[in-house]
Design a protein around this motif. Sequence first.
Motif, mmCIF file in Angstrom:
data_model
loop_
_atom_site.group_PDB
_atom_site.id
_atom_site.type_symbol
_atom_site.label_atom_id
_atom_site.label_comp_id
_atom_site.label_asym_id
_atom_site.label_seq_id
_atom_site.Cartn_x
_atom_site.Cartn_y
_atom_site.Cartn_z
ATOM 1 N N VAL A 19 0.837 -1.203 0.000
ATOM 2 C CA VAL A 19 0.000 0.000 0.000
ATOM 3 C C VAL A 19 0.868 1.248 0.000
ATOM 4 O O VAL A 19 2.057 1.193 0.315
ATOM 5 N N GLY A 20 0.251 2.355 -0.332
ATOM 6 C CA GLY A 20 0.966 3.628 -0.314
ATOM 7 C C GLY A 20 1.126 4.162 1.098
ATOM 8 O O GLY A 20 0.511 3.671 2.050
ATOM 9 N N LYS A 21 1.941 5.200 1.222
ATOM 10 C CA LYS A 21 2.192 5.806 2.535
ATOM 11 C C LYS A 21 0.913 6.360 3.149
ATOM 12 O O LYS A 21 0.692 6.232 4.354
ATOM 13 N N ASP A 22 0.072 6.971 2.336
ATOM 14 C CA ASP A 22 -1.172 7.555 2.850
ATOM 15 C C ASP A 22 -2.111 6.480 3.382
ATOM 16 O O ASP A 22 -2.734 6.666 4.430
ATOM 17 N N GLU A 23 -2.220 5.378 2.652
ATOM 18 C CA GLU A 23 -3.100 4.290 3.069
ATOM 19 C C GLU A 23 -2.603 3.661 4.370
ATOM 20 O O GLU A 23 -3.384 3.384 5.275
ATOM 21 N N LEU A 24 -1.278 3.474 4.457
ATOM 22 C CA LEU A 24 -0.688 2.896 5.666
ATOM 23 C C LEU A 24 -0.859 3.845 6.862
ATOM 24 O O LEU A 24 -1.223 3.405 7.956
ATOM 25 N N LYS A 25 -0.649 5.111 6.632
ATOM 26 C CA LYS A 25 -0.806 6.102 7.699
ATOM 27 C C LYS A 25 -2.254 6.124 8.199
ATOM 28 O O LYS A 25 -2.503 6.152 9.408
ATOM 29 N N PHE A 26 -3.205 6.087 7.272
ATOM 30 C CA PHE A 26 -4.619 6.095 7.645
ATOM 31 C C PHE A 26 -4.983 4.844 8.435
ATOM 32 O O PHE A 26 -5.699 4.917 9.432
ATOM 33 N N ALA A 27 -4.468 3.690 8.017
ATOM 34 C CA ALA A 27 -4.745 2.433 8.721
ATOM 35 C C ALA A 27 -4.173 2.468 10.137
ATOM 36 O O ALA A 27 -4.826 2.037 11.095
ATOM 37 N N LYS A 28 -2.979 2.992 10.289
ATOM 38 C CA LYS A 28 -2.372 3.094 11.618
ATOM 39 C C LYS A 28 -3.124 4.092 12.487
ATOM 40 O O LYS A 28 -3.274 3.880 13.696
ATOM 41 N N GLU A 29 -3.624 5.158 11.884
ATOM 42 C CA GLU A 29 -4.435 6.133 12.613
ATOM 43 C C GLU A 29 -5.733 5.479 13.106
ATOM 44 O O GLU A 29 -6.143 5.674 14.246
ATOM 45 N N PHE A 30 -6.349 4.686 12.229
ATOM 46 C CA PHE A 30 -7.582 3.978 12.603
ATOM 47 C C PHE A 30 -7.312 2.992 13.738
ATOM 48 O O PHE A 30 -8.069 2.918 14.702
ATOM 49 N N LEU A 31 -6.207 2.277 13.652
ATOM 50 C CA LEU A 31 -5.819 1.346 14.710
ATOM 51 C C LEU A 31 -5.605 2.096 16.032
ATOM 52 O O LEU A 31 -6.070 1.646 17.085
ATOM 53 N N GLY A 32 -4.954 3.227 15.985
ATOM 54 C CA GLY A 32 -4.754 4.037 17.186
ATOM 55 C C GLY A 32 -6.077 4.504 17.775
ATOM 56 O O GLY A 32 -6.259 4.504 18.998
ATOM 57 N N PHE A 33 -7.011 4.891 16.906
ATOM 58 C CA PHE A 33 -8.341 5.278 17.363
ATOM 59 C C PHE A 33 -9.004 4.124 18.108
ATOM 60 O O PHE A 33 -9.554 4.311 19.196
ATOM 61 N N GLN A 34 -8.935 2.927 17.541
ATOM 62 C CA GLN A 34 -9.539 1.761 18.191
ATOM 63 C C GLN A 34 -8.903 1.497 19.553
ATOM 64 O O GLN A 34 -9.598 1.195 20.523
ATOM 65 N N GLN A 35 -7.595 1.616 19.631
ATOM 66 C CA GLN A 35 -6.905 1.394 20.905
ATOM 67 C C GLN A 35 -7.291 2.454 21.933
ATOM 68 O O GLN A 35 -7.468 2.148 23.112
ATOM 69 N N ASP A 36 -7.453 3.698 21.485
ATOM 70 C CA ASP A 36 -7.896 4.767 22.383
ATOM 71 C C ASP A 36 -9.315 4.503 22.890
ATOM 72 O O ASP A 36 -9.625 4.782 24.058
ATOM 73 N N VAL A 37 -10.166 3.971 22.015
ATOM 74 C CA VAL A 37 -11.543 3.645 22.403
ATOM 75 C C VAL A 37 -11.535 2.592 23.512
ATOM 76 O O VAL A 37 -12.252 2.718 24.511
ATOM 77 N N ILE A 38 -10.713 1.580 23.346
ATOM 78 C CA ILE A 38 -10.620 0.530 24.363
ATOM 79 C C ILE A 38 -10.194 1.144 25.700
ATOM 80 O O ILE A 38 -10.790 0.853 26.739
ATOM 81 N N ASP A 39 -9.192 2.014 25.659
ATOM 82 C CA ASP A 39 -8.732 2.668 26.890
ATOM 83 C C ASP A 39 -9.841 3.501 27.532
ATOM 84 O O ASP A 39 -9.981 3.517 28.752
ATOM 85 N N SER A 40 -10.629 4.184 26.711
ATOM 86 C CA SER A 40 -11.701 5.025 27.265
ATOM 87 C C SER A 40 -12.815 4.187 27.903
ATOM 88 O O SER A 40 -13.522 4.675 28.790
ATOM 89 N N LEU A 41 -12.964 2.959 27.459
ATOM 90 C CA LEU A 41 -14.003 2.089 28.008
ATOM 91 C C LEU A 41 -13.575 1.389 29.308
ATOM 92 O O LEU A 41 -14.423 0.976 30.091
ATOM 93 N N LYS A 42 -12.304 1.296 29.536
ATOM 94 C CA LYS A 42 -11.806 0.576 30.708
ATOM 95 C C LYS A 42 -12.254 1.189 32.025
ATOM 96 O O LYS A 42 -12.415 0.484 33.021
ATOM 97 N N LYS A 43 -12.539 2.473 32.031
ATOM 98 C CA LYS A 43 -12.985 3.124 33.283
ATOM 99 C C LYS A 43 -14.346 2.618 33.731
ATOM 100 O O LYS A 43 -14.722 2.813 34.879
ATOM 101 N N PHE A 44 -15.084 1.951 32.854
ATOM 102 C CA PHE A 44 -16.406 1.425 33.211
ATOM 103 C C PHE A 44 -16.368 -0.008 33.734
ATOM 104 O O PHE A 44 -17.378 -0.534 34.182
ATOM 105 N N LEU A 45 -15.206 -0.634 33.638
ATOM 106 C CA LEU A 45 -15.094 -2.045 34.075
ATOM 107 C C LEU A 45 -15.202 -2.189 35.586
ATOM 108 O O LEU A 45 -14.979 -1.323 36.346
#
Length: 145
Positions: A119-145
Amino acid sequence: MKEKYELYKHILKDSDMSVFSLEKLLDDLKDRDNKIKTTVEDILKGYERYLKKVQSALKKNKCDLEYDGMMAKAGARVGIKMEVKKDNSDSSIADMLIKGISMGTIDMEKKIHQYENEVGKDELKFAKEFLGFQQDVIDSLKKFL
């Protein structure tokens, strides 16, 4: 050249299913007094942003927009409804969301490693950004456990 947009296609399916699932979850929580609702609404907005961005990128590059079928969505809908009916506590909902999103992050990491050289640099950067978003979401949900 086909592989160039595989990460986008994966993000499209993941974000579309997430938007669908989160909307259904919020429907199930509508008349309930859960503190997690605001967080779920924020997560939904984030997935909607990624969905719009990836739809736009795929259309711009004349790629077909392929979504998960109705069977997959029906299965997700039934699972959410059963989980909320069984236990609608914030902790239980956070646990369910963390498990689902964690599966998505694992799949995203696999796809990134699988396609990082195609993939191109832009596609890879976007995918990594999306992955980071998902990881941040998981962290934000942990306070409810």
